[in-house]
Design a protein around this motif. Structure first.
Motif, PDB file in Angstrom:
ATOM      1  N   ALA A  74      38.304   7.322  44.584  1.00 46.58           N
ATOM      2  CA  ALA A  74      38.865   7.823  43.323  1.00 46.58           C
ATOM      3  C   ALA A  74      39.394   9.243  43.472  1.00 46.58           C
ATOM      4  N   ARG A  75      38.792  10.032  44.391  1.00 42.44           N
ATOM      5  CA  ARG A  75      39.257  11.408  44.628  1.00 42.44           C
ATOM      6  C   ARG A  75      40.448  11.458  45.575  1.00 42.44           C
ATOM      7  N   GLY A  76      40.841  10.314  46.119  1.00 45.17           N
ATOM      8  CA  GLY A  76      42.004  10.278  46.990  1.00 45.17           C
ATOM      9  C   GLY A  76      41.697  10.412  48.462  1.00 45.17           C
ATOM     10  N   GLU A  77      40.399  10.316  48.852  1.00 46.79           N
ATOM     11  CA  GLU A  77      40.074  10.364  50.269  1.00 46.79           C
ATOM     12  C   GLU A  77      40.536   9.083  50.957  1.00 46.79           C
ATOM     13  N   ARG A  78      40.714   9.168  52.280  1.00 49.79           N
ATOM     14  CA  ARG A  78      41.187   7.997  53.018  1.00 49.79           C
ATOM     15  C   ARG A  78      40.207   6.850  52.833  1.00 49.79           C
ATOM     16  N   THR A  79      40.757   5.667  52.664  1.00 49.13           N
ATOM     17  CA  THR A  79      39.996   4.548  52.106  1.00 49.13           C
ATOM     18  C   THR A  79      40.087   3.301  52.959  1.00 49.13           C
ATOM     19  N   LEU A  80      38.958   2.604  53.055  1.00 51.00           N
ATOM     20  CA  LEU A  80      38.899   1.247  53.594  1.00 51.00           C
ATOM     21  C   LEU A  80      38.940   0.280  52.430  1.00 51.00           C
ATOM     22  N   ILE A  81      39.854  -0.679  52.485  1.00 52.03           N
ATOM     23  CA  ILE A  81      39.948  -1.696  51.445  1.00 52.03           C
ATOM     24  C   ILE A  81      39.272  -2.965  51.943  1.00 52.03           C
ATOM     25  N   LEU A  82      38.422  -3.534  51.105  1.00 52.18           N
ATOM     26  CA  LEU A  82      37.760  -4.816  51.363  1.00 52.18           C
ATOM     27  C   LEU A  82      38.142  -5.764  50.237  1.00 52.18           C
ATOM     28  N   GLY A  83      38.009  -7.059  50.464  1.00 55.37           N
ATOM     29  CA  GLY A  83      38.231  -7.981  49.356  1.00 55.37           C
ATOM     30  C   GLY A  83      38.883  -9.271  49.777  1.00 55.37           C
ATOM     31  N   SER A  84      39.113 -10.098  48.766  1.00 50.60           N
ATOM     32  CA  SER A  84      39.748 -11.389  48.945  1.00 50.60           C
ATOM     33  C   SER A  84      40.220 -11.850  47.561  1.00 50.60           C
ATOM     34  N   HIS A  85      40.544 -13.121  47.446  1.00 49.53           N
ATOM     35  CA  HIS A  85      41.155 -13.615  46.209  1.00 49.53           C
ATOM     36  C   HIS A  85      40.138 -14.362  45.348  1.00 49.53           C
ATOM     37  N   GLN A  86      40.372 -14.324  44.030  1.00 50.67           N
ATOM     38  CA  GLN A  86      39.503 -15.040  43.100  1.00 50.67           C
ATOM     39  C   GLN A  86      40.028 -16.431  42.779  1.00 50.67           C
ATOM     40  N   ASP A  87      41.330 -16.681  42.983  1.00 53.90           N
ATOM     41  CA  ASP A  87      41.922 -17.949  42.561  1.00 53.90           C
ATOM     42  C   ASP A  87      41.604 -19.053  43.557  1.00 53.90           C
ATOM     43  N   THR A  88      41.765 -20.299  43.107  1.00 54.02           N
ATOM     44  CA  THR A  88      41.452 -21.463  43.931  1.00 54.02           C
ATOM     45  C   THR A  88      42.612 -22.451  43.912  1.00 54.02           C
ATOM     46  N   VAL A  89      42.555 -23.398  44.817  1.00 54.82           N
ATOM     47  CA  VAL A  89      43.395 -24.575  44.692  1.00 54.82           C
ATOM     48  C   VAL A  89      42.797 -25.465  43.599  1.00 54.82           C
ATOM     49  N   ALA A 126      39.487  -7.797  44.077  1.00 54.65           N
ATOM     50  CA  ALA A 126      39.527  -9.228  43.766  1.00 54.65           C
ATOM     51  C   ALA A 126      40.988  -9.553  43.464  1.00 54.65           C
ATOM     52  N   PHE A 127      41.708  -9.986  44.497  1.00 55.88           N
ATOM     53  CA  PHE A 127      43.136 -10.254  44.327  1.00 55.88           C
ATOM     54  C   PHE A 127      43.332 -11.392  43.328  1.00 55.88           C
ATOM     55  N   GLY A 128      44.358 -11.233  42.490  1.00 53.09           N
ATOM     56  CA  GLY A 128      44.581 -12.211  41.436  1.00 53.09           C
ATOM     57  C   GLY A 128      45.073 -13.552  41.936  1.00 53.09           C
ATOM     58  N   ASP A 129      45.994 -13.538  42.901  1.00 54.45           N
ATOM     59  CA  ASP A 129      46.630 -14.791  43.313  1.00 54.45           C
ATOM     60  C   ASP A 129      46.906 -14.764  44.807  1.00 54.45           C
ATOM     61  N   GLU A 130      46.306 -15.688  45.527  1.00 49.89           N
ATOM     62  CA  GLU A 130      46.605 -15.886  46.940  1.00 49.89           C
ATOM     63  C   GLU A 130      47.043 -17.314  47.211  1.00 49.89           C
ATOM     64  N   VAL A 192      39.711  -5.083  55.472  1.00 49.67           N
ATOM     65  CA  VAL A 192      38.820  -6.055  56.083  1.00 49.67           C
ATOM     66  C   VAL A 192      38.472  -7.131  55.066  1.00 49.67           C
ATOM     67  N   GLU A 193      38.602  -8.377  55.473  1.00 52.29           N
ATOM     68  CA  GLU A 193      38.309  -9.510  54.599  1.00 52.29           C
ATOM     69  C   GLU A 193      37.254 -10.400  55.251  1.00 52.29           C
ATOM     70  N   VAL A 194      36.306 -10.840  54.435  1.00 50.00           N
ATOM     71  CA  VAL A 194      35.326 -11.837  54.859  1.00 50.00           C
ATOM     72  C   VAL A 194      35.746 -13.171  54.251  1.00 50.00           C
ATOM     73  N   HIS A 195      35.701 -14.229  55.041  1.00 45.81           N
ATOM     74  CA  HIS A 195      36.207 -15.516  54.560  1.00 45.81           C
ATOM     75  C   HIS A 195      35.484 -16.640  55.295  1.00 45.81           C
TER      76      HIS A 195
END
Length: 421
Positions: A74-89, A126-130, A192-195
């Motif tokens: 939130a302060r703008g420091e260099r960031t690692l993004i984690l996550g994946s999508h919430q939507d399904t088939v 939590a990505f909206g649409d993958e 980084v994504e866990v799947h």
């Protein structure tokens, strides 16, 4: 508490969270949760609570992603993004996508509870649409973060005629503000994504986790085949221009070509028939063709062979055929430093360091345009995915959480900027 009991507790808690998320689904088998749906809205309330428990501040962005940030991010420091999508088939499983949201949040919460401070920014998205199930336009949220979102995607329509832009605005997003979602490359040092693996390799080798080396290239096409409707009882068989019969022959030809081409897989996954009546010769069929390969040349050769065969079938049967590409993404490599960091975390947790290729596409295909990417696979039963019976074990859930916790804590501070290939 011993390491084994801690791991068991992590597994139980993660599986309970994944069960809870799966309840936010349309009625029917498995899990069906589409972008900008009521189920999407409901699951984001749950995920936002997980984010707060992990010490993150949740916010819905303009593209429909739910983003949780720690104080450093939130302060703008260099960031690692984690996550994946919430939507399904449609009628999918509990773990595809959602595992990559719930597991990093649990890992961060466990580190917080243990008093471990991460000396870099962290975002969990939590990505909206993958999957592209509703609008046939995939990676919407990750393309927004990467700065590669195509505004033309906002005109895509669902089965009810609602445009993506209209749905996003009703959901609380802001289609016009999507360009502002893009991250500055210098502010991010990795994704980084866990799947779940969605394949059988880890199960065959009796290993809980694996480290991904690259993501496959994918392309999708929409084919429209037009014939002529007629009374099914009074129109002679000879000379009929039956669009469905022609489409069926094309599907078989595509399957033949795919089976004959090494390193190429694909599917005709969706067919729409008009007028779709029991006693009317089908006048029109629209169907999809998806091709996947790590090699662009292999995909091009396969595509050319399949489409040329479809045109021959159409001419023979007096049908009109048109095709258009609807999606394309080239194969991308995971960053070697992230592969090695994940391997180090696996070794520290007494897990084998299996490297493997992903035959599925993921949000990393888009995020690669922004930053280095890495991916951790988790074993799934029989390699099954996109199915109600998709499954992981409680033990593997705990083991994978421990690996990610070790990975996060071992990073120390934000790595120096690296030259990307």
């Amino acid at each position: 508490m011993t390491d084994s009991s801690t791991q068991a507790a992590l597994g139980r808690r993660l599986m309970a969270r994944l069960d809870e998320a799966a309840r936010h689904s349309q009625p029917g088998p498995g899990v069906t949760r589409l972008f900008c749906s009521d189920e999407h809205r409901a699951v984001l309330e749950l995920i936002a609570d997980w984010m707060r428990q992990a010490g993150l501040s949740p916010e819905l962005d303009a593209s429909g992603n739910l983003v949780g940030r720690n104080a450093r991010a939130a302060r703008g420091e260099r960031t690692l993004i984690l996550g994946s999508h919430q939507d399904t088939v449609t009628e999918g499983g509990k773990y595809d996508g959602m595992l990559g949201v719930a597991l990093p949040l649990q890992a961060l919460q466990a580190l917080k509870e243990a008093g471990t401070e991460l000396l870099y920014g962290v975002e969990v998205v939590a990505f909206g649409d993958e999957e592209g199930t509703r609008f046939q336009s995939t990676l919407i949220g990750s393309r927004a973060l990467a700065g590669t979102f195509d505004p033309a995607s906002l005109e895509a329509r669902d089965a009810e005629g609602v445009t993506l832009g209209e749905a996003l605005e009703a959901f609380g997003g802001n289609p016009q503000a999507i360009p502002q979602v893009a991250r500055r490359p210098e502010s991010v040092f990795g994704f980084v994504e866990v799947h779940i693996e969605q394949g059988p390799v880890l199960e065959q080798r009796d290993q809980a986790v694996g480290i991904v080396t690259a993501l496959t290239g994918i392309e999708r096409h929409r084919l429209s085949l037009r014939g002529k409707a007629g009374h099914a009882g009074t129109t002679p068989m000879a000379g009929r221009r039956d669009a469905l019969v022609g489409a069926a022959e094309m599907v078989v030809e595509a399957d033949r070509a795919l089976n004959a081409t090494p390193d190429l897989v694909g599917v005709v996954g969706k067919l729409d028939v008009r007028p779709n009546a029991v006693n009317v010769i089908p006048a029109e069929v629209n169907f999809t063709l998806e091709l996947r390969s790590p090699s662009a040349d292999v995909r091009e050769k396969g595509r050319r062979e399949i489409l040329e065969a479809c045109q021959r079938i159409a001419r023979t049967r007096g049908l009109e055929l048109s095709s258009e590409p609807t999606y394309g993404a080239e194969a991308v490599a995971c960053a070697e430093w992230l592969i090695e960091a994940l391997e180090g975390a696996c070794r520290a947790c007494d897990e084998p360091t299996q490297r493997l290729f992903s035959g599925a596409g993921h949000d990393g295909l888009a995020m690669h345009d922004l930053t280095d990417i890495g991916m951790l696979f988790v074993r799934c039963k029989e390699g099954l995915s996109h199915h109600p019976d998709e499954a992981i074990s409680e033990e593997d859930a705990g083991r994978a959480t421990r690996v990610l916790m070790r990975f996060l804590s071992d990073l120390g501070s934000a790595p120096e900027t690296r030259d990307r290939d």
